[in-house]
Design an enzyme around this catalytic site. Structure first.
Site, PDB file in Angstrom:
ATOM      1  N   TYR A   1       0.830  -1.217   0.000  1.00 55.18           N
ATOM      2  CA  TYR A   1       0.000   0.000   0.000  1.00 55.18           C
ATOM      3  C   TYR A   1       0.865   1.269   0.000  1.00 55.18           C
ATOM      4  CZ  TYR A   1      -3.903  -3.104   0.341  1.00 55.18           C
ATOM      5  OH  TYR A   1      -4.822  -4.084   0.042  1.00 55.18           O
TER       6      TYR A   1
ATOM      7  N   HIS B   1     -14.501   1.373   0.542  1.00 56.05           N
ATOM      8  CA  HIS B   1     -13.425   0.407   0.793  1.00 56.05           C
ATOM      9  C   HIS B   1     -12.176   1.047   1.389  1.00 56.05           C
ATOM     10  CE1 HIS B   1     -15.111  -2.794  -2.242  1.00 56.05           C
ATOM     11  NE2 HIS B   1     -15.768  -2.745  -1.109  1.00 56.05           N
TER      12      HIS B   1
ATOM     13  N   CYS C   1      -6.111   2.860  12.991  1.00 57.03           N
ATOM     14  CA  CYS C   1      -5.513   2.198  14.151  1.00 57.03           C
ATOM     15  C   CYS C   1      -6.238   0.881  14.387  1.00 57.03           C
ATOM     16  CB  CYS C   1      -5.595   3.075  15.402  1.00 57.03           C
ATOM     17  SG  CYS C   1      -4.906   2.219  16.837  1.00 57.03           S
TER      18      CYS C   1
ATOM     19  N   THR D   1     -16.858  -1.309 -12.791  1.00 54.33           N
ATOM     20  CA  THR D   1     -16.671  -2.324 -11.745  1.00 54.33           C
ATOM     21  C   THR D   1     -17.095  -3.685 -12.277  1.00 54.33           C
ATOM     22  OG1 THR D   1     -17.303  -3.047  -9.506  1.00 54.33           O
ATOM     23  CG2 THR D   1     -18.870  -1.643 -10.662  1.00 54.33           C
TER      24      THR D   1
ATOM     25  N   LEU E   1     -16.250  -1.501 -19.586  1.00 54.12           N
ATOM     26  CA  LEU E   1     -15.530  -1.887 -20.801  1.00 54.12           C
ATOM     27  C   LEU E   1     -16.060  -3.200 -21.362  1.00 54.12           C
ATOM     28  CD1 LEU E   1     -13.307  -0.387 -22.251  1.00 54.12           C
ATOM     29  CD2 LEU E   1     -11.621  -1.717 -20.961  1.00 54.12           C
TER      30      LEU E   1
END
Ligand code: OAD
Length: 241
Positions: free
Chosen positions: A56, A109, A117, A176, A202
């Site tokens: 990340y 998300h 934390c 999505t 797409l």
């Protein structure tokens, strides 16, 4: 023609593809070379925190190399100009919607530019690297982690999202694959309450069958055209599609 007052827009990784960010289920089903379950589960974080945090960190750093595209800008324009209710719900953890100017936005998300934390649940803005063992500013525990909703965890602000869908007249899904719940099920709630449903992708998503209309193509082309038509229609005949 239905009267449209309240709109919910769901976006996924496909809307950021033209900005240069990889989708999750790209070639080989890998996300930037990793299986999603190796970087997006509580088990993966527990087993290899260095790998998950570094993954990340890299995604966060990549944000500096990309810009919002025409689809993000069109939704920001819709947000600014649509006189009725609007909620943009994104599954994306990038910040391209807000950089384009969207305000009525929920990151269901989580967000790359936020840290969570694992001890007290505090969330706060985060930039730069986030190594394992970083102290939480609220409780001092050495338990800050990427603020990403992993598989098996509850997405954010589901009550607000559910209320908006139950109250919407138009539900639109953009970029999505329809592979991940609960987002993949939003269209069924929208249908249940009688909303119009439109998908732009797409290729047909796994949930295509639930949409009244599917438009196949790139978000950067389809979304600006749709927004233009929608906003024009409010001038000729107030708030109808
Ligand atoms: P996916 O990678 O599963 O799907 C992206 C979709 O976008 C595919 O159906 C592509 O065909 C489509 N697409 C690609 N380029 C496009 C373009 N230029 N215009 C329009 N569509 C395009 O991504 P998501 O559905 O967003 O979860 O994935 C859902 C969740 O799975 C993510 O939020 C993530 C992941 O695991 C978490 O991070 C918790």
């Amino acid at each position: 023609m239905r009267d449209i007052h309240n709109i919910v827009v769901l976006t996924g990784a496909g809307i950021s593809a033209e900005s240069g960010l990889a989708t999750f289920r790209g070639p080989g089903g890998l996300w930037e070379g990793h299986r999603v379950e190796d970087v997006c589960t509580p088990e993966a974080l527990a087993a290899d925190p260095e790998l998950v945090h570094r993954f990340y960190d890299d995604r966060r750093a990549a944000l500096a190399t990309v810009e919002p595209n025409a689809a993000h800008r069109a939704l920001a324009r819709l947000d600014a100009e649509w006189p009725g209710g609007l909620l943009i719900v994104t599954q994306n953890v990038d910040d391209l919607h807000e950089r384009a100017g969207a305000k009525r936005l929920i990151h269901m998300h989580g967000e790359l530019l936020s840290a969570l934390c694992a001890d007290c649940g505090d969330r706060g803005e985060w930039e730069g690297r986030l190594p394992p063992g970083t102290a939480c500013g609220a409780c001092d525990a050495l338990s800050l982690r990427p603020d990403i909703v992993f598989f098996g965890e509850m997405p954010y602000r589901m009550d607000e999202i559910d209320a908006a869908i139950r109250n919407c007249d138009l539900f639109i899904s953009i970029g999505t694959s329809g592979a991940v719940y609960p987002a993949a099920g939003f269209v069924q709630t929208a249908r249940y309450v009688g909303a119009a449903t439109l998908e732009m992708n797409l290729d047909p998503s796994l949930g295509s069958v639930y949409f009244e209309e599917t438009r196949i193509g790139a978000a950067g082309t389809l979304v600006p055209a749709w927004v233009e038509t929608l906003l024009q229609s409010t001038q000729s005949s107030p708030m109808s599609r």
